[in-house]
Design a protein around this motif. Structure first.
Motif, PDB file in Angstrom:
ATOM      1  N   PHE A 268       0.802  -1.213   0.000  1.00 58.78           N
ATOM      2  CA  PHE A 268       0.000   0.000   0.000  1.00 58.78           C
ATOM      3  C   PHE A 268       0.844   1.277   0.000  1.00 58.78           C
ATOM      4  O   PHE A 268       0.317   2.356  -0.242  1.00 58.78           O
ATOM      5  N   MET A 269       2.111   1.164   0.311  1.00 56.71           N
ATOM      6  CA  MET A 269       2.975   2.351   0.429  1.00 56.71           C
ATOM      7  C   MET A 269       4.417   1.975   0.099  1.00 56.71           C
ATOM      8  O   MET A 269       5.336   2.164   0.892  1.00 56.71           O
ATOM      9  N   LEU A 270       4.612   1.422  -1.091  1.00 53.70           N
ATOM     10  CA  LEU A 270       5.890   0.832  -1.485  1.00 53.70           C
ATOM     11  C   LEU A 270       7.047   1.813  -1.365  1.00 53.70           C
ATOM     12  O   LEU A 270       8.066   1.517  -0.734  1.00 53.70           O
ATOM     13  N   ARG A 271       6.915   2.971  -1.970  1.00 50.30           N
ATOM     14  CA  ARG A 271       8.052   3.892  -2.012  1.00 50.30           C
ATOM     15  C   ARG A 271       8.419   4.431  -0.636  1.00 50.30           C
ATOM     16  O   ARG A 271       9.591   4.638  -0.328  1.00 50.30           O
ATOM     17  N   SER A 272       7.441   4.645   0.209  1.00 48.53           N
ATOM     18  CA  SER A 272       7.733   5.107   1.573  1.00 48.53           C
ATOM     19  C   SER A 272       8.493   4.037   2.353  1.00 48.53           C
ATOM     20  O   SER A 272       9.428   4.342   3.108  1.00 48.53           O
ATOM     21  N   VAL A 273       8.101   2.781   2.190  1.00 43.95           N
ATOM     22  CA  VAL A 273       8.780   1.688   2.887  1.00 43.95           C
ATOM     23  C   VAL A 273      10.220   1.546   2.395  1.00 43.95           C
ATOM     24  O   VAL A 273      11.158   1.404   3.192  1.00 43.95           O
ATOM     25  N   LEU A 274      10.414   1.589   1.087  1.00 49.17           N
ATOM     26  CA  LEU A 274      11.765   1.438   0.547  1.00 49.17           C
ATOM     27  C   LEU A 274      12.670   2.594   0.981  1.00 49.17           C
ATOM     28  O   LEU A 274      13.861   2.396   1.251  1.00 49.17           O
ATOM     29  N   LYS A 275      12.112   3.772   1.065  1.00 55.25           N
ATOM     30  CA  LYS A 275      12.898   4.926   1.516  1.00 55.25           C
ATOM     31  C   LYS A 275      13.265   4.806   2.991  1.00 55.25           C
ATOM     32  O   LYS A 275      14.367   5.181   3.410  1.00 55.25           O
ATOM     33  N   ALA A 276      12.355   4.250   3.793  1.00 59.30           N
ATOM     34  CA  ALA A 276      12.587   4.139   5.238  1.00 59.30           C
ATOM     35  C   ALA A 276      13.540   3.002   5.593  1.00 59.30           C
ATOM     36  O   ALA A 276      14.217   3.059   6.626  1.00 59.30           O
ATOM     37  N   TYR A 277      13.578   1.957   4.752  1.00 57.15           N
ATOM     38  CA  TYR A 277      14.402   0.780   5.052  1.00 57.15           C
ATOM     39  C   TYR A 277      15.306   0.456   3.849  1.00 57.15           C
ATOM     40  O   TYR A 277      15.146  -0.601   3.212  1.00 57.15           O
ATOM     41  N   PRO A 278      16.244   1.317   3.547  1.00 53.30           N
ATOM     42  CA  PRO A 278      17.053   1.113   2.332  1.00 53.30           C
ATOM     43  C   PRO A 278      17.967  -0.103   2.381  1.00 53.30           C
ATOM     44  O   PRO A 278      18.357  -0.618   1.327  1.00 53.30           O
ATOM     45  N   ASP A 279      18.308  -0.580   3.572  1.00 58.43           N
ATOM     46  CA  ASP A 279      19.266  -1.683   3.703  1.00 58.43           C
ATOM     47  C   ASP A 279      18.615  -3.001   4.103  1.00 58.43           C
ATOM     48  O   ASP A 279      19.315  -3.951   4.473  1.00 58.43           O
ATOM     49  N   ALA A 280      17.310  -3.072   4.039  1.00 60.91           N
ATOM     50  CA  ALA A 280      16.588  -4.250   4.527  1.00 60.91           C
ATOM     51  C   ALA A 280      16.747  -5.446   3.591  1.00 60.91           C
ATOM     52  O   ALA A 280      17.144  -5.326   2.430  1.00 60.91           O
ATOM     53  N   LYS A 281      16.383  -6.592   4.138  1.00 59.00           N
ATOM     54  CA  LYS A 281      16.263  -7.813   3.339  1.00 59.00           C
ATOM     55  C   LYS A 281      14.804  -7.916   2.900  1.00 59.00           C
ATOM     56  O   LYS A 281      13.888  -7.860   3.733  1.00 59.00           O
ATOM     57  N   PHE A 282      14.570  -8.077   1.591  1.00 60.85           N
ATOM     58  CA  PHE A 282      13.217  -8.054   1.052  1.00 60.85           C
ATOM     59  C   PHE A 282      12.850  -9.399   0.424  1.00 60.85           C
ATOM     60  O   PHE A 282      13.706 -10.125  -0.085  1.00 60.85           O
ATOM     61  N   LEU A 283      11.541  -9.669   0.452  1.00 62.51           N
ATOM     62  CA  LEU A 283      10.990 -10.861  -0.187  1.00 62.51           C
ATOM     63  C   LEU A 283       9.782 -10.446  -1.008  1.00 62.51           C
ATOM     64  O   LEU A 283       8.969  -9.623  -0.577  1.00 62.51           O
ATOM     65  N   LEU A 284       9.666 -11.004  -2.197  1.00 65.17           N
ATOM     66  CA  LEU A 284       8.515 -10.764  -3.054  1.00 65.17           C
ATOM     67  C   LEU A 284       7.965 -12.093  -3.528  1.00 65.17           C
ATOM     68  O   LEU A 284       8.674 -12.873  -4.166  1.00 65.17           O
ATOM     69  N   THR A 285       6.698 -12.373  -3.204  1.00 64.38           N
ATOM     70  CA  THR A 285       6.015 -13.517  -3.808  1.00 64.38           C
ATOM     71  C   THR A 285       5.116 -12.970  -4.912  1.00 64.38           C
ATOM     72  O   THR A 285       4.424 -11.971  -4.718  1.00 64.38           O
ATOM     73  N   GLU A 286       5.151 -13.597  -6.044  1.00 57.81           N
ATOM     74  CA  GLU A 286       4.317 -13.148  -7.156  1.00 57.81           C
ATOM     75  C   GLU A 286       3.551 -14.331  -7.728  1.00 57.81           C
ATOM     76  O   GLU A 286       3.922 -15.489  -7.550  1.00 57.81           O
TER      77      GLU A 286
END
Length: 275
Positions: free
Chosen positions: A96-114
Motif C-alpha cells: 500500500f505504500m511501497l516507495r515510503s517503505v523502501l525509503k525508510a528501510y534502504p538496507d533491509a532484506k526483502f521478499l517478493l512472492t508473485e
C-alpha cells in the motif's frame, strides 16, 4: 486533520526488521505470516489489523492515502517505528505504500512472492472485491458507519480497488486493469530494489519452507506449510469482524429508529398527526 499515528508516543524500543515482504495481498501472504510465526518471528500482516481493530485500520489508511493518492504526508521511518515497533517482519503493508517503505528501510532484506497476474486479479475480485460489494449495498452500506473497523476496511478496499482497476471497479475492464497494474507493481519492485537485497518466489513454482528458510538462515521444520491461500480462508479470517459490524449496525439503527417510531405513534395517538 491530524494523523492518528502522530498521537502515538515514540516507542522506547523498536524491533530490528529481519525481513520486509513486498508482496501484494492474495499472493500467499497469510500462509507466510503463519509460517513466520511458527519459526519464531514476529510478523505484522493484515491479520494483525483484524486483531487490533479501528486504530490500526486508521493508521493503515492514512499511510495508504498519502502514498497512493498524495493525500497527506507520507510515512517515514519515525512513523513506521511507531507502527511496527513490536514486530520484526512486515508483510502486505508495503504493497500500500511501497516507495515510503523502501525509503525508510534502504538496507533491509526483502521478499517478493508473485503469481500469474490474471489469477491474482481473479483472487482479488473474489476476496477484496466481494468485501467492497457487500459494504456498498444495503444494509452494510448503512451498518458500517456504526463500526469503526468496518467503515475503515470498506474505505481501504474501495481505495485499493479503484486505484488498481483505474477506477473501473469490478467490471471486465476493471479486472483487465487489475492484472495490468499488478504486473506493473511487480516490475516496479524489481526495478527499485537492488537484486542482492531481494528474493523473488513465484507461487506457481511452489512456495513453502524450502524457499524461505534458507533465505532467513533458519532450519526447515518438519511440519506442513500452514496455509492454502484460498478465498474461503480470507472470508474465514475476516468474517467474524464483519459479522460483528452487522450486529452493531443492526442495534445502532434500531436504537435510532425505535424512538422515532415511538414518538410518531405518540403524536398519532394524540391526534397531532393524521393519515
Amino acid at each position: 486533520m491530524p494523523r492518528y499515528i502522530d498521537t502515538l508516543p515514540t516507542p522506547t524500543h523498536v524491533e530490528p526488521k529481519k525481513l520486509i515482504v513486498l508482496s501484494a495481498p492474495r499472493t500467499g501472504t497469510h500462509g507466510l505470516y503463519l509460517a513466520l510465526k511458527q519459526l519464531g518471528f514476529k510478523p505484522y500482516h493484515m491479520a494483525e489489523v483484524l486483531k487490533r481493530g479501528p486504530p490500526s485500520v486508521q493508521i493503515m489508511n492514512d499511510g495508504l492515502a498519502a502514498d497512493m493518492f498524495h493525500q497527506g504526508k507520507p510515512y517515514g521511518r519515525a512513523e513506521f517505528d511507531k507502527w511496527f515497533a513490536d514486530y520484526d517482519v512486515i508483510i502486505e503493508m508495503p504493497f500500500f505504500m511501497l516507495r515510503s517503505v523502501l525509503k525508510a528501510y534502504p538496507d533491509a532484506k526483502f521478499l517478493l512472492t508473485e503469481r500469474n497476474p490474471d489469477k491474482w486479479a481473479k483472487s482479488f475480485v473474489n476476496t477484496v472485491g466481494k468485501m467492497v460489494t457487500v459494504f456498498s449495498a444495503f444494509p452494510m452500506n448503512v451498518f458500517k458507519y456504526f463500526d469503526g473497523f468496518a467503515s475503515g476496511m470498506s474505505t481501504m478496499g474501495s481505495w485499493v480497488l479503484s486505484h488498481y482497476s483505474n477506477g473501473y471497479g469490478l467490471s471486465p475492464e476493471g479486472q483487465k486493469y487489475l492484472a495490468e497494474n499488478y504486473r506493473q507493481y511487480i516490475a516496479d519492485v524489481k526495478r527499485l530494489v537492488p537484486p542482492e537485497q531481494l528474493k523473488v518466489c513465484k507461487l506457481e513454482d511452489g512456495f513453502g519452507w524450502d524457499e524461505i528458510c534458507p533465505y532467513l538462515g533458519v532450519p526447515v521444520p518438519d511440519t506442513p506449510w500452514p496455509s492454502l491461500n484460498t478465498p474461503e480462508e480470507f472470508h474465514e479470517v475476516a468474517g467474524p469482524r464483519f459479522k460483528n459490524a452487522f450486529y452493531k449496525g443492526l442495534m445502532g439503527t434500531t436504537s435510532i429508529i425505535a424512538p422515532i417510531v415511538a414518538v410518531g405513534f405518540w403524536f398519532f395517538r394524540k391526534g397531532k398527526l393524521s393519515l
